[in-house]
Motif scaffolding. Structure first.
Motif, PDB file in Angstrom:
ATOM      1  N   ALA A 211      -1.162  -4.023  -0.697  1.00 34.56           N
ATOM      2  CA  ALA A 211      -2.028  -4.750   0.238  1.00 34.56           C
ATOM      3  C   ALA A 211      -2.031  -6.237  -0.083  1.00 34.56           C
ATOM      4  O   ALA A 211      -2.016  -7.088   0.830  1.00 34.56           O
ATOM      5  CB  ALA A 211      -3.446  -4.185   0.186  1.00 34.56           C
ATOM      6  N   HIS A 212      -2.062  -6.583  -1.354  1.00 35.23           N
ATOM      7  CA  HIS A 212      -2.026  -7.995  -1.739  1.00 35.23           C
ATOM      8  C   HIS A 212      -0.701  -8.644  -1.360  1.00 35.23           C
ATOM      9  O   HIS A 212      -0.665  -9.791  -0.900  1.00 35.23           O
ATOM     10  CB  HIS A 212      -2.271  -8.139  -3.245  1.00 35.23           C
ATOM     11  N   GLN A 213       0.395  -7.908  -1.541  1.00 32.16           N
ATOM     12  CA  GLN A 213       1.697  -8.466  -1.188  1.00 32.16           C
ATOM     13  C   GLN A 213       1.783  -8.698   0.322  1.00 32.16           C
ATOM     14  O   GLN A 213       2.303  -9.732   0.783  1.00 32.16           O
ATOM     15  CB  GLN A 213       2.808  -7.516  -1.644  1.00 32.16           C
TER      16      GLN A 213
ATOM     17  N   PRO B 168     -13.281 -13.781  11.832  1.00 32.42           N
ATOM     18  CA  PRO B 168     -14.068 -12.949  10.912  1.00 32.42           C
ATOM     19  C   PRO B 168     -13.301 -11.826  10.242  1.00 32.42           C
ATOM     20  O   PRO B 168     -13.587 -11.487   9.091  1.00 32.42           O
ATOM     21  CB  PRO B 168     -15.190 -12.393  11.806  1.00 32.42           C
ATOM     22  N   ASP B 169     -12.322 -11.221  10.934  1.00 34.47           N
ATOM     23  CA  ASP B 169     -11.681 -10.039  10.351  1.00 34.47           C
ATOM     24  C   ASP B 169     -10.189  -9.973  10.677  1.00 34.47           C
ATOM     25  O   ASP B 169      -9.636  -8.897  10.856  1.00 34.47           O
ATOM     26  CB  ASP B 169     -12.369  -8.773  10.834  1.00 34.47           C
ATOM     27  N   ALA B 170      -9.537 -11.132  10.720  1.00 30.93           N
ATOM     28  CA  ALA B 170      -8.111 -11.154  11.078  1.00 30.93           C
ATOM     29  C   ALA B 170      -7.264 -10.364  10.071  1.00 30.93           C
ATOM     30  O   ALA B 170      -6.420  -9.541  10.451  1.00 30.93           O
ATOM     31  CB  ALA B 170      -7.614 -12.598  11.164  1.00 30.93           C
ATOM     32  N   LEU B 171      -7.451 -10.603   8.782  1.00 26.83           N
ATOM     33  CA  LEU B 171      -6.654  -9.893   7.780  1.00 26.83           C
ATOM     34  C   LEU B 171      -7.034  -8.421   7.740  1.00 26.83           C
ATOM     35  O   LEU B 171      -6.160  -7.557   7.601  1.00 26.83           O
ATOM     36  CB  LEU B 171      -6.861 -10.522   6.397  1.00 26.83           C
TER      37      LEU B 171
ATOM     38  N   ARG C  26      -1.849  -1.187   9.381  1.00 28.54           N
ATOM     39  CA  ARG C  26      -0.767  -0.709   8.518  1.00 28.54           C
ATOM     40  C   ARG C  26      -1.238   0.396   7.578  1.00 28.54           C
ATOM     41  O   ARG C  26      -0.587   0.706   6.578  1.00 28.54           O
ATOM     42  CB  ARG C  26      -0.177  -1.881   7.737  1.00 28.54           C
ATOM     43  N   GLY C  27      -2.393   0.980   7.900  1.00 19.98           N
ATOM     44  CA  GLY C  27      -2.818   2.190   7.224  1.00 19.98           C
ATOM     45  C   GLY C  27      -3.743   2.009   6.039  1.00 19.98           C
ATOM     46  O   GLY C  27      -4.050   2.978   5.345  1.00 19.98           O
ATOM     47  N   TYR C  28      -4.207   0.787   5.777  1.00 22.08           N
ATOM     48  CA  TYR C  28      -5.101   0.560   4.637  1.00 22.08           C
ATOM     49  C   TYR C  28      -6.549   0.773   5.061  1.00 22.08           C
ATOM     50  O   TYR C  28      -7.007   0.218   6.069  1.00 22.08           O
ATOM     51  CB  TYR C  28      -4.899  -0.845   4.073  1.00 22.08           C
ATOM     52  N   SER C  29      -7.258   1.552   4.262  1.00 16.49           N
ATOM     53  CA  SER C  29      -8.621   1.910   4.621  1.00 16.49           C
ATOM     54  C   SER C  29      -9.583   0.759   4.347  1.00 16.49           C
ATOM     55  O   SER C  29      -9.321  -0.084   3.468  1.00 16.49           O
ATOM     56  CB  SER C  29      -9.070   3.137   3.822  1.00 16.49           C
TER      57      SER C  29
ATOM     58  N   SER D  36     -10.141  -3.993  -3.148  1.00 21.45           N
ATOM     59  CA  SER D  36      -9.097  -4.942  -3.544  1.00 21.45           C
ATOM     60  C   SER D  36      -9.605  -6.367  -3.623  1.00 21.45           C
ATOM     61  O   SER D  36      -8.915  -7.236  -4.165  1.00 21.45           O
ATOM     62  CB  SER D  36      -7.931  -4.884  -2.556  1.00 21.45           C
ATOM     63  N   GLY D  37     -10.782  -6.635  -3.046  1.00 23.73           N
ATOM     64  CA  GLY D  37     -11.306  -7.991  -3.027  1.00 23.73           C
ATOM     65  C   GLY D  37     -10.845  -8.799  -1.842  1.00 23.73           C
ATOM     66  O   GLY D  37     -11.160  -9.993  -1.731  1.00 23.73           O
ATOM     67  N   LEU D  38     -10.086  -8.178  -0.930  1.00 24.15           N
ATOM     68  CA  LEU D  38      -9.584  -8.893   0.247  1.00 24.15           C
ATOM     69  C   LEU D  38     -10.603  -8.918   1.376  1.00 24.15           C
ATOM     70  O   LEU D  38     -10.526  -9.779   2.264  1.00 24.15           O
ATOM     71  CB  LEU D  38      -8.287  -8.236   0.741  1.00 24.15           C
ATOM     72  N   GLY D  39     -11.521  -7.982   1.346  1.00 23.23           N
ATOM     73  CA  GLY D  39     -12.554  -7.925   2.376  1.00 23.23           C
ATOM     74  C   GLY D  39     -13.937  -7.785   1.764  1.00 23.23           C
ATOM     75  O   GLY D  39     -14.082  -7.504   0.567  1.00 23.23           O
TER      76      GLY D  39
END
Length: 609
Positions: A119-121, A166-169, A176-179, A186-189
């Protein structure tokens, strides 16, 4: 290291031709049974770098670098052992063993952690695409170009832009299947009630990578003046622990290892500017002070650490904290000073790359110079009381930290500046020194037994005999039992004794292990140097008789030393008319007989002859 069978690693060593690999980095020419060239690990004009195809080893007789093809790839590329193994396995099309994974990496079956890495990549590629290809990235691209960051540097660091949505990423990753739960973990959201939104919005994005180059977190620089905070980093996660991560270490490691010097900055923008200005051995702490883990990691690759923090009061305070930690790990510290409270990034933009390199490489001051200058900046030098107080503080600093040469130079300078006689300053320094003993930095001091042994003269033949014993233990597995049965636990020098201990441990676990496997197990540069130099020599005859001769050499020299001491005592006792003259004569006679017997046993031996 890596969890792979020893037999597989040994097969890899045998499949890879070290001459072919080294030739890709170093021009080699044949010299007898070996190949020679200029060492890639230090500057030299005459070749002292040798590669042996028979032994599949390399050794530099100048700087001491040496080892197997795996060690060469580690050193030349700045890779870890698992990374070098994987690179060489691909080279010879050797399939990696089942369950192979790198140090610190969770095995493949831990799919959630791998999903976080993936997810980070993906996020890094997404942010970079936004920056370089969309209208949403124009503001961020303009900002970077305004700071003088080139397109090439943007690609080198894979810089990006987080759109002001607000939630583009989150939407991109969910497609792409990430919950949502994994995106938050992961700290991305960030969870906002029942909804998950992006952590980073309307920011320049900087991917933060681990030592193996994998994206594990992000730093984001706000694009609007009123945004808080100005710099936002990912939170601590399973992947990211800021007390352990050095920004851009994965790319700088090769240059740090080659120069044995690292430049430490406070922030990632400083490193990016330094990289573009040609300083390619620069790293930064991630929103935290230098930690012991940071210093420990740097010490593996560097001898010198140049601290290049901001020139303001906060930067100087952070520098003083970093000085203590770095020096306690045996790093020689220099400090790059930036004028007028400038930070390194500002200095590059205003003064240019050449001035920046000069400031970091040539004008960096010593630890002592920095601390004296820091004292001066806080002193009230316009009054007699202020000047006296400064001098006392300066003398206390000299007593605690300075070498005699540094003390003499600084006393002369202080004498000239403050119109105080050097004699008066020296007297004051002597009194201060009595009250304030020098610091005891554990890492910089030899162990008591090393100090004791260093004071005992070492016979050249003892060193040679110790080398024969080590060579026997390296190439002949049976030598392990021979030596243990004779109680051999100490050799002529500290380094030889340390290598003996490591060989004992290796043979106890790997009875038939190859010398190459042992060499790859070493991490201490001094022991690597000693072991590789021994293995590059033609193997001597190895038998119990040879080992016994080596031990007789030790016994003979010890007996000769005791004989000299006893004869001195006897002469002094005869002069003084002491009662123990008869006993001393008996001791001298016994030692003479012992020496004669040992010389007779050694006569004509291969070790002495």
């Amino acid at each position: 290291m890596t969890k792979v069978p020893d037999e597989w690693v040994e097969e890899l060593r045998q499949r890879v031709d070290i001459v072919d690999v080294v030739s890709e980095y170093v021009p080699l020419r044949r010299a007898g049974r070996s190949f020679v060239g200029l060492c890639p690990f230090h500057n030299e004009k005459s070749p002292s770098f040798s590669v042996s195809p028979d032994r599949q080893l390399f050794h530099c007789f100048g700087c001491g670098a040496g080892g197997t093809v795996i060690r060469f790839v580690m050193d030349i590329e700045g890779l870890t052992f698992p990374e070098a193994v994987e690179k060489l396995a691909h080279r010879v099309d050797l399939q990696l063993p089942a369950g192979f994974h790198r140090q610190g990496e969770t095995p493949p079956q831990d799919s959630r952690r791998q999903q976080m890495l993936d997810a980070h990549q993906l996020a890094a590629k997404y942010y970079n695409y936004i920056l370089m290809n969309t209208a949403a990235g124009v503001q961020a691209l303009t900002y970077l170009e305004g700071r003088g960051i080139s397109r090439q540097t943007i690609m080198d660091f894979e810089l990006g832009a987080a759109p002001d949505a607000p939630d583009a990423l989150v939407r991109f990753l969910r497609k792409r299947g990430y919950s949502p739960s994994l995106i938050v973990e992961s700290g991305l959201g960030v969870a906002m009630g029942a909804k998950v939104v992006d952590r980073f919005r309307n920011r320049v994005m900087v991917p933060i990578r681990d030592a193996e180059g994998r994206v594990i977190s992000f730093g984001g620089r706000a694009l609007t003046a009123d945004a808080k905070p100005k710099y936002l980093n990912s939170p601590e996660t399973e992947l990211f622990h800021k007390s352990e991560v050095l920004f851009h270490f994965h790319a700088a490691r090769k240059n740090v290892r080659k120069s044995r010097t690292a430049v430490l900055f406070e922030g990632y923008m400083d490193v990016i500017s330094a990289w573009q200005a040609g300083v390619r051995h620069a790293v930064a702490t991630m929103g935290t002070a230098l930690t012991e883990e940071h210093a420990r990691r740097l010490k593996r690759y560097a001898d010198v650490l140049v601290i290049a923090y901001d020139g303001d009061a906060a930067g100087r305070k952070a520098t003083k904290r970093a000085l203590e930690i770095a020096a306690n790990y045996g790093l020689t510290v220099r400090v790059a000073l930036f004028p007028d409270e400038m930070d390194p990034d500002e200095f590059v933009r205003e003064r240019g790359a050449a001035a920046f390199q000069r400031q970091v490489h040539n004008l960096a001051v010593t630890e002592l110079e920095f601390l004296l200058e820091d004292l001066r900046s806080e002193a009230a030098l316009d009054s007699m009381a202020g000047r006296t107080d400064f001098l006392r503080r300066a003398l206390a600093l000299l007593a605690e930290r300075a070498s005699p040469i540094e003390q003499d130079a600084e006393l002369r300078r202080l004498s000239s500046e403050f119109q105080v006689s050097p004699e008066a300053l020296r007297q004051e320094l002597a009194m201060v020194a009595k009250r304030r003993p020098k610091r005891n930095r554990q890492s910089r001091m030899a162990a008591p037994e090393e100090v004791h042994r260093a004071s005992v003269p070492v016979q050249e033949k003892d060193v040679s005999a110790s080398q024969r014993i080590l060579q026997a233990l390296l190439v002949e597995p049976r030598a392990y039992e021979w030596l243990l049965s004779r109680g051999v636990d100490e050799l002529a020098t500290v380094e030889q004794t340390a290598l003996l201990a490591r060989l004992y441990h290796f043979r106890s676990v790997h009875q038939d292990g190859s010398p190459s496997a042992f060499l790859d197990s070493l991490e201490d540069p001094l022991l690597i140097r000693l072991a590789s130099s021994l293995l590059m020599e033609d193997p001597p005859e190895c038998s119990e008789a040879v080992i016994d001769d080596c031990l007789r050499i030790f016994k003979l020299h010890r007996a000769e030393r005791k004989l000299r001491e006893a004869m001195k005592e006897l002469v002094q006792a005869q002069v003084d008319g002491c009662d123990n003259v008869t006993a001393l004569k008996h001791t001298v006679e016994e030692l003479q007989e012992t020496c004669a017997a040992l010389r007779q046993q050694l006569a004509g031996s291969m070790v002495t002859g």
